[in-house]
Design a protein around this motif. Structure first.
Motif, PDB file in Angstrom:
ATOM      1  N   MET A 175       0.827  -1.212   0.000  1.00  0.00           N
ATOM      2  CA  MET A 175       0.000   0.000   0.000  1.00  0.00           C
ATOM      3  C   MET A 175       0.862   1.263   0.000  1.00  0.00           C
ATOM      4  N   VAL A 176       2.007   1.203   0.669  1.00  0.00           N
ATOM      5  CA  VAL A 176       2.934   2.337   0.636  1.00  0.00           C
ATOM      6  C   VAL A 176       3.449   2.518  -0.798  1.00  0.00           C
ATOM      7  N   ALA A 177       3.762   1.385  -1.448  1.00  0.00           N
ATOM      8  CA  ALA A 177       4.283   1.463  -2.825  1.00  0.00           C
ATOM      9  C   ALA A 177       3.251   2.057  -3.778  1.00  0.00           C
ATOM     10  N   LEU A 178       1.983   1.663  -3.593  1.00  0.00           N
ATOM     11  CA  LEU A 178       0.915   2.218  -4.440  1.00  0.00           C
ATOM     12  C   LEU A 178       0.805   3.726  -4.259  1.00  0.00           C
ATOM     13  N   ALA A 179       0.841   4.150  -3.005  1.00  0.00           N
ATOM     14  CA  ALA A 179       0.725   5.589  -2.727  1.00  0.00           C
ATOM     15  C   ALA A 179       1.944   6.335  -3.275  1.00  0.00           C
ATOM     16  N   ALA A 180       3.109   5.726  -3.160  1.00  0.00           N
ATOM     17  CA  ALA A 180       4.334   6.375  -3.665  1.00  0.00           C
ATOM     18  C   ALA A 180       4.262   6.526  -5.183  1.00  0.00           C
ATOM     19  N   LYS A 181       3.787   5.484  -5.873  1.00  0.00           N
ATOM     20  CA  LYS A 181       3.666   5.555  -7.335  1.00  0.00           C
ATOM     21  C   LYS A 181       2.727   6.698  -7.737  1.00  0.00           C
ATOM     22  N   TYR A 182       1.601   6.786  -7.054  1.00  0.00           N
ATOM     23  CA  TYR A 182       0.609   7.818  -7.367  1.00  0.00           C
ATOM     24  C   TYR A 182       1.225   9.224  -7.253  1.00  0.00           C
ATOM     25  N   HIS A 183       2.094   9.372  -6.240  1.00  0.00           N
ATOM     26  CA  HIS A 183       2.693  10.692  -5.978  1.00  0.00           C
ATOM     27  C   HIS A 183       4.063  10.868  -6.623  1.00  0.00           C
ATOM     28  N   ASP A 184       4.469   9.863  -7.436  1.00  0.00           N
ATOM     29  CA  ASP A 184       5.766   9.939  -8.119  1.00  0.00           C
ATOM     30  C   ASP A 184       6.940  10.071  -7.133  1.00  0.00           C
ATOM     31  N   ILE A 185       6.867   9.300  -6.067  1.00  0.00           N
ATOM     32  CA  ILE A 185       7.923   9.309  -5.049  1.00  0.00           C
ATOM     33  C   ILE A 185       8.754   8.035  -5.213  1.00  0.00           C
ATOM     34  N   PRO A 186      10.097   8.158  -5.293  1.00  0.00           N
ATOM     35  CA  PRO A 186      10.927   6.958  -5.467  1.00  0.00           C
ATOM     36  C   PRO A 186      10.722   5.958  -4.327  1.00  0.00           C
TER      37      PRO A 186
END
Ligand code: MRU
Length: 309
Positions: free
Chosen positions: A228-239
């Motif tokens: 879930m952290v990875a999904l949120a990071a992808k959405y926000h373009d965070i490495p």
């Protein structure tokens, strides 16, 4: 601080179930003690489980137990972290179990420093880094993988800040990662697991660095919540980086074939010793989840940063 040490022909472990309030040690005099310590999470975290299992094999050898039998029993202690299986097989194939375990102990220390060195290269001055669970010194012999990257960046004076997910239900982020950061005066804040997406949307997280329990074809298995952290990071373009040694790679299988440990429902039913749901509530409590490779920016290994496999 060493999570585990070979001392007077026995294995000394920090009792991670007692942190952060008490720094106690548990001694394993025989391989059965090591199995209990891994099963009950006195020692936990993929690389630490692996090295502890190696010493378990060394103890079995000293006890003159059939090593094939000991290997099967030790491997059954926990199902997901591949380091456990890798370590037991490596000792089984060696000439001298204790020498091999001691070698793996030293290798783990060197590996984590190499991961830290490579990982620090992608950390910028003043970054705020989110981490999940504990991939720190306590999950290895010392220094850590994800927290090793953070330690290395801090040692280089990059002025970083750390945010730890609490990591329900067992709270390894809160009780272990926060504690580790505080021991070394690395600026750290604790958040509820559910807050990371919001903080990303507010521009308060620059990078995510987590550890891994198994890296296989198609992605990474790590503590439940990582996906879930990875999904949120992808959405926000965070490495989104995964830091792990090659001993965590399982090149033979698809990540979707990994056995995901299912733990006792009481870990979810109870919080701080109090029941938080109606008595008898049915629970689903997977200890890990799978982050598909499309969500992963890079894997930080002891040999450099690579693409997921
Ligand atoms: O259930 P645990 O506490 O053993 O889970 C540990 C993790 O998921 C860690 O993030 C992982 O093992 C990487 S440790 C360097």
């Amino acid at each position: 601080m060493r999570t585990l040490e070979w001392e007077d022909n026995r294995l000394k472990l920090i009792d991670q179930t007692k942190l952060p309030d008490e720094l106690n040690y548990v001694y394993c005099d025989n391989y059965q003690d090591v199995i209990v310590a891994i099963r009950d999470m006195i020692v936990r975290g993929a690389p630490a489980i692996g090295v502890a299992a190696a010493f378990g094999m060394a103890l079995a050898d000293i006890e003159d137990v059939d090593l094939d039998k000991a290997a099967e029993e030790i491997k059954a202690a926990r199902p997901t972290a591949v380091n456990l299986f890798w370590a037991v097989d490596r000792v089984l194939d060696s000439e001298n179990p204790l020498e091999e375990a001691l070698k793996m102990y030293e290798e783990d220390r060197a590996t984590n420093r190499a991961i830290g060195k490579y990982g620090a290269e992608v950390i910028d001055e003043g970054d705020t880094i989110l981490t999940h669970c504990n991939a720190g010194a306590l999950a290895c012999v010392d220094y850590g993988t994800a927290l090793g990257v953070i330690r290395a960046a801090h040692e280089q004076g990059k002025g970083i800040n750390v945010i730890c997910d609490e990591t329900r239900p067992r709270g390894q982020g809160a009780s272990l990662s926060v504690w580790e950061m505080q021991q070394e005066n690395i600026p750290v804040k604790l958040i509820p697991d559910v807050a990371s997406g919001f903080l990303m949307s507010q521009g308060k997280i620059d990078k995510v660095v987590i550890g891994a329990d198994r890296i296989a074809k198609g992605g990474v298995v790590n503590k439940v919540g990582s996906f879930m952290v990875a999904l949120a990071a992808k959405y926000h373009d965070i490495p989104f980086y995964v830091a792990a040694p090659y001993s965590t790679f399982d090149n033979e299988i698809s990540i979707f074939d990994t056995v995901i440990e299912e733990r006792d429902g009481d870990e979810v039913r109870y919080y701080g010793g109090a029941r938080i749901c109606p008595e008898g509530t049915e629970v689903i409590n997977p200890a890990f989840d799978i982050t598909p490779k499309e969500l992963i920016t890079g894997i930080i290994t002891e040999k450099g940063i690579i693409d997921p496999i």
